[in-house]
Design a protein around this motif. Structure first.
Motif, PDB file in Angstrom:
ATOM      1  N   GLN A  36      35.559  60.891  18.295  1.00  0.00           N
ATOM      2  CA  GLN A  36      36.326  62.002  18.559  1.00  0.00           C
ATOM      3  C   GLN A  36      37.531  61.908  17.380  1.00  0.00           C
ATOM      4  O   GLN A  36      37.674  60.833  16.899  1.00  0.00           O
ATOM      5  N   SER A  58      37.119  73.091  19.624  1.00  0.00           N
ATOM      6  CA  SER A  58      36.739  73.884  20.955  1.00  0.00           C
ATOM      7  C   SER A  58      36.804  73.013  21.950  1.00  0.00           C
ATOM      8  O   SER A  58      36.240  71.668  21.952  1.00  0.00           O
ATOM      9  N   GLY A  59      37.263  73.237  23.129  1.00  0.00           N
ATOM     10  CA  GLY A  59      37.363  72.217  24.225  1.00  0.00           C
ATOM     11  C   GLY A  59      38.780  71.331  24.124  1.00  0.00           C
ATOM     12  O   GLY A  59      38.708  70.239  24.839  1.00  0.00           O
ATOM     13  N   ARG A 112      42.592  69.105  23.513  1.00  0.00           N
ATOM     14  CA  ARG A 112      43.560  68.729  24.497  1.00  0.00           C
ATOM     15  C   ARG A 112      44.762  68.774  23.807  1.00  0.00           C
ATOM     16  O   ARG A 112      44.747  67.712  22.729  1.00  0.00           O
ATOM     17  N   ASP A 161      40.005  66.844  18.431  1.00  0.00           N
ATOM     18  CA  ASP A 161      39.893  66.639  19.751  1.00  0.00           C
ATOM     19  C   ASP A 161      41.193  66.600  20.804  1.00  0.00           C
ATOM     20  O   ASP A 161      41.120  66.932  21.745  1.00  0.00           O
ATOM     21  N   LYS A 194      39.414  78.978  22.687  1.00  0.00           N
ATOM     22  CA  LYS A 194      39.181  77.409  22.239  1.00  0.00           C
ATOM     23  C   LYS A 194      38.732  76.643  23.544  1.00  0.00           C
ATOM     24  O   LYS A 194      38.458  75.399  23.756  1.00  0.00           O
ATOM     25  N   ARG A 195      39.225  77.355  24.947  1.00  0.00           N
ATOM     26  CA  ARG A 195      39.056  76.786  26.086  1.00  0.00           C
ATOM     27  C   ARG A 195      39.892  75.491  26.123  1.00  0.00           C
ATOM     28  O   ARG A 195      39.464  74.275  26.625  1.00  0.00           O
ATOM     29  N   ALA A 196      41.090  75.590  25.527  1.00  0.00           N
ATOM     30  CA  ALA A 196      41.963  74.263  25.434  1.00  0.00           C
ATOM     31  C   ALA A 196      42.750  74.007  26.588  1.00  0.00           C
ATOM     32  O   ALA A 196      42.880  74.724  27.517  1.00  0.00           O
TER      33      ALA A 196
END
Length: 347
Positions: free
Chosen positions: A168, A257-258, A260, A237, A282-284
């Motif tokens: 990551q 995407s995803g 944090r 990431d 981005k479903r962050a």
């Protein structure tokens, strides 16, 4: 052991009021350790506490500031079972938070070392045995003193709550203690790291520590585009958000995407401002981070020994030079500022 000790205390808030005073050496009470302090490190939080800008409930004066400490157990209450005389220990910042969910009191700063509870800027302190953790054997006292707040914050953001995976990409903001611990932990766990800073010289130092990429935010204030370029358009990431204010909008734009965002600092302002749309698309995740619990602290210390990690310390000051150390903190060090105490032999 002398019956008196020196300590730095505040009769009233304000760095100009910080004074060196003499006080009785405390005696350990129920399940407490008496610790001879070897070194402390300074955090931005300490400055806010000293200036009276952080705590909603003001501590009793005179107040001893500073949260981070490394020292040696020199005496114990008879009922102590977790430690013995001679052990090198650190204090767990959130004294009530051992594992799992935090106590409700944390919402109002809880019972934390260095405010509202008395701090570590004294030659001797007492801690309940449940608040202490063993220092990593591989670190000096000065190095170990940097861990309780900055290192555990980075560890909690990336490892404890972020579940960092090898491969990551992590972006850390600035080159202070939390950022550089984030850089080191990410690399140790197989991630690559991008560092942002307004200081080109510090960015060169970050590259020397192994940063995959660096972004000069003075030259490029819209730095999220640079983060996307460094990741071939994918994004990062994890972001350690240490600036606050509207900077978080750049963090959101830089996310994969995803991804944090670990909300940690607020140098630019405590009100964070960003658009909801990129976070939704981005479903962050935004995760507030406030140091961590004792179990994570113990996990981190074992990992530091296993990986041979060494904290980055820009300068070590003498006990008598605490005010100069705070001035250095205000200027923005590369890594940590430490204050070293003399032991009884004077070394």
């Amino acid at each position: 052991m002398s019956e008196t000790m020196r300590r730095w205390q505040l009769p009233s808030f304000g760095l100009k009021n910080l004074e060196l005073a003499e006080a009785p050496v405390p005696a350990p009470g129920g399940k407490e350790l008496l610790i001879r302090v070897a070194a402390v490190s300074l955090n931005y939080r300490d400055k806010l506490v000293v200036e009276g800008e952080l705590l909603p409930d003001r501590p009793i004066m005179p107040f001893v500031p500073v949260s981070d400490m490394a020292g040696e157990v020199v005496a114990t209450d008879a009922d102590v079972s977790r430690f013995k005389v001679g052990d090198r220990v650190l204090g767990n910042f959130w004294t009530q938070w051992i594992d799992g969910e935090p106590p409700r009191e944390m919402a109002r700063h809880g019972l934390s070392l260095g405010g509202p509870l008395p701090g570590m800027l004294a030659e001797y302190v007492t801690l309940h045995e449940g608040v202490a953790v063993k220092a990593p054997a591989s670190l000096t006292d000065e190095e170990a003193a940097t861990l309780p707040v900055a290192a555990l914050t980075a560890w909690s953001a990336l490892i404890e709550t972020g579940h960092l995976k090898a491969g990551q990409t992590v972006l850390v903001q600035g080159t202070g203690g939390v950022a550089l611990f984030g850089l080191q932990f990410a690399q140790a766990f197989g991630a690559r790291v991008i560092v942002t800073s307004r200081n080109a010289e510090k960015l060169e130092h970050a590259k020397a520590l192994g940063a995959f990429g660096v972004i000069d935010t003075r030259a490029d204030p819209d730095w999220s585009a640079g983060a996307l370029d460094l990741t071939d358009g994918r994004g990062v990431d994890h972001v350690l958000e240490l600036v606050g204010g509207d900077n978080i909008s750049q963090s959101a734009a830089a996310l994969a995407s995803g991804g944090r965002i670990a909300q940690i600092g607020f140098m630019k302002g405590s009100e964070i401002v960003l658009s909801a749309v990129p976070m939704m698309l981005k479903r962050a995740i935004i995760q507030g981070i406030s140091v961590g619990h004792r179990r994570a602290f113990e996990d981190m210390n074992r990992a530091i020994d296993e990986h041979g990690l060494k904290p980055v310390i820009e300068k070590v000051y003498a006990f008598e030079d605490v005010c100069a150390a705070f001035d250095h903190l205000e200027r923005g060090p590369f890594g940590k500022v430490v204050v070293r105490f003399k032991n009884e032999a004077g070394s």
